[in-house]
Every structure is written in C-alpha cells, then in structure tokens.
Design an enzyme around this catalytic site. Sequence first.
Site, PDB file in Angstrom:
ATOM      1  N   LYS A 147      38.652 -25.714   8.506  1.00  0.00           N
ATOM      2  CA  LYS A 147      39.353 -26.620   7.589  1.00  0.00           C
ATOM      3  C   LYS A 147      40.326 -27.547   8.327  1.00  0.00           C
ATOM      4  CE  LYS A 147      43.212 -23.605   6.308  1.00  0.00           C
ATOM      5  NZ  LYS A 147      44.233 -24.436   6.961  1.00  0.00           N
ATOM      6  N   THR A 148      40.995 -27.049   9.374  1.00  0.00           N
ATOM      7  CA  THR A 148      41.945 -27.901  10.102  1.00  0.00           C
ATOM      8  C   THR A 148      41.218 -29.065  10.755  1.00  0.00           C
ATOM      9  OG1 THR A 148      43.358 -25.984  10.532  1.00  0.00           O
ATOM     10  CG2 THR A 148      43.760 -27.940  11.849  1.00  0.00           C
ATOM     11  N   ARG A 158      39.255 -11.384   9.186  1.00  0.00           N
ATOM     12  CA  ARG A 158      39.938 -11.578  10.483  1.00  0.00           C
ATOM     13  C   ARG A 158      39.037 -11.144  11.629  1.00  0.00           C
ATOM     14  NH1 ARG A 158      42.311 -15.246   8.902  1.00  0.00           N
ATOM     15  NH2 ARG A 158      41.053 -14.853   7.060  1.00  0.00           N
TER      16      ARG A 158
END
Length: 757
Positions: free
Chosen positions: A38-39, A630
């Site tokens: 997303k970044t 994670r």
Amino acid sequence: MPEPLASEYLSVLNEQQKEAVIHEGSPLLILAGAGSGKTRVITTKIAYLIAEKQVPPQSILAVTFTKKAAKEMQERAVLLEPAASQSWIRTFHSFGAWFLRRYAEEACVDKNFTVYDEDDMTTLVGKAVPALSRQEAARAVHKISLAKDYCLMPDSKNLVQIESSPEFPAIYAAYEKRLRETGNVDFGDLIMRPVQVLEAYPEIQLQMQYRFRVIMVDEYQDSNVAQFKFLQALSGVQNGSDTYVCVVGDDDQSIYRFRGAEVQNILTFQQHFPGTQIIRLEQNYRSTSRILAAADSVVRSNKDRLGKTLRAVRGEGGQPVMVFLPGQDDEAMFCADLIMRAHEKGTPYRDWAVLYRTNAQSLEFETEFLHKKIPYTVVGSLKFYEREEVKDILAFAAFILNPRDEIAFRRIVNKPARGAGPKTQEAVIDAARAAAAEAAGAETGSETAASDAATGSLLQACRDAVAARTGKGGAVPKSVAGLNTFAGIAGELTEFLDGQTQPDVKLSEFISKIAERSGLSEYHAADDEISGTQRTANIQELINSAVLYPCSREGLIAYLDSIELDRTLEKPGDEPDADTVTLITLHNTKGLEFRRVIITGLEEGIFPRQDKSGDDLEEERRLFYVGITRAKDELYITSCGLRRLYGRTEYMHPSRFLAEAAGKDVFKLLGNVPPSFRAGSVGSAGFGTGGAGAGADPLAQKWRRGTRLYHDDYGYGQVMDASFIDGEFVITVAFESGGTKRFLPAYQKNHLVIVKD
C-alpha cells in the site's frame, strides 16, 4: 539525473496497484490487504498526480498516524518525483496543530499554544476541580480525551455514552474553562477544534478546499470519529466539493478500538462519500499461500467486513502448525527448543517473533530464554521485572525481608501517597542511621544482642517517629499519620509471613497480600482503567510466579534470589538490529513482519479475553488475523491445557478461534490434540487418546518413573511421574538443585540424557 518517466514507475506495479494509482474523479477506497504494497501505491500516486496530471504538489495533503510513516511516505514519494517535497505529507495531529495556529482567533486559542499531555491535563483537572484526588482526576482525563475523539463537548447529549456519571459533564466543563484560560490545547483538541472551526466558518472551509485539491489518508481503519469528521469538513463532500478524496486501509486490521479507532469509518465510507469506487489490493508480497489461508480461515468468521482474498506471490510454503501443550511451562520450553534447534541449523534468532495477547505473558518466555541463553528483546514494553508495578511489589517484599533496605523503603513508603514526602523520608532514614551508629558503638552483651536484629531498622524508625509525635498530644501531622499507616501495613505483612505453619500455604498468598494491603493493587488498577497498561495482569502474573515457593522467609529468599539471577543474566544495551528473538504483544506487531512467528496463549479467557463479545470479539479476531499475517515463512500457534491464573492452576479450553481456523487441513495439529480437533481433522500426526497403548509406547518404556537423568540447564534429576495427557507423553522431573520441571521427551531428546548406574 533525469526524472523517472511515469511508464517506468508504473511498470513495477501489479494491475490492481496500477488501477489505484491512475484512478481519478470519484472518491476512492483502496482496500489494501496485509503485505499488499500500500505504501508503494500511495507514494506512486502522489508522484503520478504531480508528474502526469499536473496537480500542484502543494495542493496535495496526505495524512497518516505516525511520524515514522509520514517520513517514509515523504522520502519514497520524493525519490519518484522531487516536486513531492512540496506536498503536505503529515500526521493527522501535526496538520491539526498547523490549522489551529493559522486560525487561532477563530479557535479561541493562543497562536503560540503548547500541547498538554495527559500528566498536564491531570494537573489542570485537579486545579479546576480541587475536590478530586489525583487518581480521580486521571480517570476524568481519560474520559475527556475519549469524548474529544468523538467530538463531544460537555453539553453534548451523547456524552453519557462515554461516561454515565452525572458529575462528569461539570468536571469536563470546568476543565475546558480552565484550559481556555491558558490559551493552550490538549491532544484531542488538535482534531476536534479544527472540526469545530470548519463547521462554524464556511469561508474557512472554502479556503481549505481551494488550497487542498487532493486529500489522501493512510491507515484509514485506525481513524476515530473526530478524524472522520475532519476529513469530511476539509473535503467539503457534503457541499458538493470536487476535492479528490482517497483513503487507504484494511478493515481486517482495525485493532485499536481501545484508543478510539472506529472500524465503521471504513465500512461505511461509501455511504458518506457518494460515488466511491473500491479497489482491492489482494496480491500479497510477504507471506506464503498456506499462511494466508490460515489468516483467511480466521477472519472470514467476522460479519463486519468488506471482504477480500489475499493471493501469495511467494508460493505455497510450509503448512502452519497448531500445537496443544500441557501447560505454560511447556509452552515456553516448546518455543525455546524450536528456536534453539533452528539456530543450530543456521537460522538467526532475529528471524523469530513470539507474540502474545498481554504484556504479562512475556514472563515465562523471558525466564526460559534466559536459562537457555537465547537472546531476546521485549518490544513495546519494559522487560517484566523492570515494570513499575512489579518493582513496587518486589520492593515491598524485599523490605519485609530486610527493614534496613533504604532503596526499597524510599520506593514504597509513600506509594500510594500517604503524606510521607521526601523530608519525612530523610528524617526516618537519618534516625535509623543514627540508631545503627549508636548500636555499633555499644558493647555487645546478652541484652544488646537480642536487639541487634532491629538495628538500623527503618520500620522501627517509623514507629519511633510516630510514638514521639503522638506522645505530645494535639493533632497528628499528615506525615506522621502516613508513617503510622505504612508501619502498620509492614508489621501486619511481617506477622503474616512469620506466622505461617501450614506447609501447603504458598508464597503466592503473601505476594497477593502485599498487593492488596499496600494499596498498590488498587493504585495500579486505576492506571489500567485510564491507559490500558495491563498492570493488574502483570501483578497477577507476579503472584502466579510465586506459587512454586513455600510461604516462609526461606521461601521468599529463594524467590527473590531466583528473580535476581534471572535479571543478572540479562544483557542491557542490545542494538535494535541485534540477533535477538522478538517478544511482542499482538497489538505492537502492526506494520511489522518476521520470517518465523509463534502466536501463543490461544485459550478462552486469554485470547479472546474473557470480557469480549459482539464488536469487541470481532476485533479480537482481527487481532489474531494481524498476528498471522506478520509471518513470512513459518507460523506456529500454541494453546495450553493448564495455566496459572489468580494464584492457582486452571484448566483451560482452546480458543474458539482455533476451531474456526482448523478446518480444511489449514493447520498441522501437534501435541495434546483435544478430541474435538482430532475428529475429522487431517494432519494431526496420529496422536492417540489418554494412555491407550502406553505400555508399548517406546517413550513410556524409556522414561519410566524413577529414571535418573541429566539436563543441560538444571543438572541431575529423577523422573517422579510419567503419563500421557491427551495423547502426549509428559514426564515430571525433580532436580537435585531444587524444584520440579515438566518435559515432553518427544521434542526435547537433545537436552535430556538418561544416567545409568
């Protein structure tokens, strides 16, 4: 150096990412799954708008929640398009502070205001409402902050949903009046007051709409109601503004409700921003497909979600493992052995992360890792014995054992506050030192020898100070009354410890009594209510850890010695990138990734917590989803059949989340697999039930009761009990060095050696 062409930085994006970058016109909700890049999408979109759509960079506002995230976003955008340095890439609160300074007069604040933190707020509440104690003022501050997260003022009708006490609106109003008089603001004001200004001054709202033509919000699932209203007002969506609004988030990762985050902001975004298009980023670059299947099997039980299916770029990978263990000691040993075996084969310690629901659960892992010499780092909190509440109670225990302990005395005599401030403490310490000096100069004899035990006793000095003042008559000063209270509590606890004659009374009862009689339990429970620090749980875990010792001075000495040994094994000052295992709460893992993840404590009452239902239960499930996602390469999940809670051993039931996730061969099941999981479950490694076939079992034949053995860490011992627990063979060993331990020989054969006569 030539600037990159749009075709170059768009070519590295997948189809969904590219679609999100070039989208224009209607509002956009980018539903970005974990590890979906997303970044990269946000920063590329900023560069694309500037370079290809000729959007002035200073008219782009991008907000996120942390300075670290804002800095990373700015740096990556500038690498793609240098002009992005002129864009407004900030945290929500820094932008709110800029807005308030620009419109200070309309906001009724001083343009040079400072921002009060919680401690400042508590002091101000105390000044505004003097009748409140410090703890009562702190509770009020917590509620005031929550009210501001919802944009509620003292006269708001919905304030009762934050706090039902009839006195609260008046306290809130008195605080606000005092705050306005200072010209300063608190943290909640940085969002709420700009909203109020924008709603009260249409001309300012128009100015903002002309200034910022593009508004982007990162981690939108973590926004609260005030931040949602801020976005609405800035964009002018209700007034037909053509400001382009793009938010990025993941409803499945909304886990901060206790901080005021509202998952409905993202779930209802389409309703509040008409014409919204949703683009789902479902290509995952972090985890393998089997780990993603485990994550999906968990979160699909939630009803409140927009829905998406993550697809792994990195291939299938190994099957996640669900391990059922007898108890929490076995859980810690299992994790340690798993990590040690991998390390022996070349896996760095830094590849591993052990996740848990509450900070208190770190104790067992810290203790076991210290004994096994496994380096570790506790992230997001202090190590267990460094936590304030733990140190407070251990200081009281140390003082009972040795009333001359000046450091312990200073820590506990006025905590909670009793009026025995620094001057009073110094007077008591000076008196005790004088008594010690006098005794040292006296001749030793039959009468003096009997009193030597009290020489230099700070407890006796407290009693002497009380006796000297009360003998004068009249009102007793608060400081003397405080010393009297402290001396009474310390004396009672000393009598309790020395008066125990029953061998079945455990030291945990004494530690529990310290917590209650000292007032420390209530003192730290108040902080729990305010800031959710889980101090009560840490105190309970400390009590649990003392259940293995007898309630006597000898037991207390052994207990404190064991703690000191654990603490001296620690290596302070480890670098952040050192080769250490990460111990971390599930909440603190947000935004992180690890090659190998162990999620522990999957039992009802632990995870999910006992008090969770409805929306709260769905958030617990999202928290589990965050933990699973994670993991990059390997995932292990543990659940215990027994756990020490509230000073006693409790039978535990597997978390409901495990049953929800165990279907369709998602997990390989190991250990003491409960019957409900065995039936119809594939990959359970063929574990039998009870003690069936124990006589023929090779482990049972090898590890008989009475067998002598040697363990690398604990030395020589003898098997006192050997049995099957739900299909897993467990031995209990009594060691010559003292204490007993349980082991699973099937997994720990490298550390257990049979000693032959």
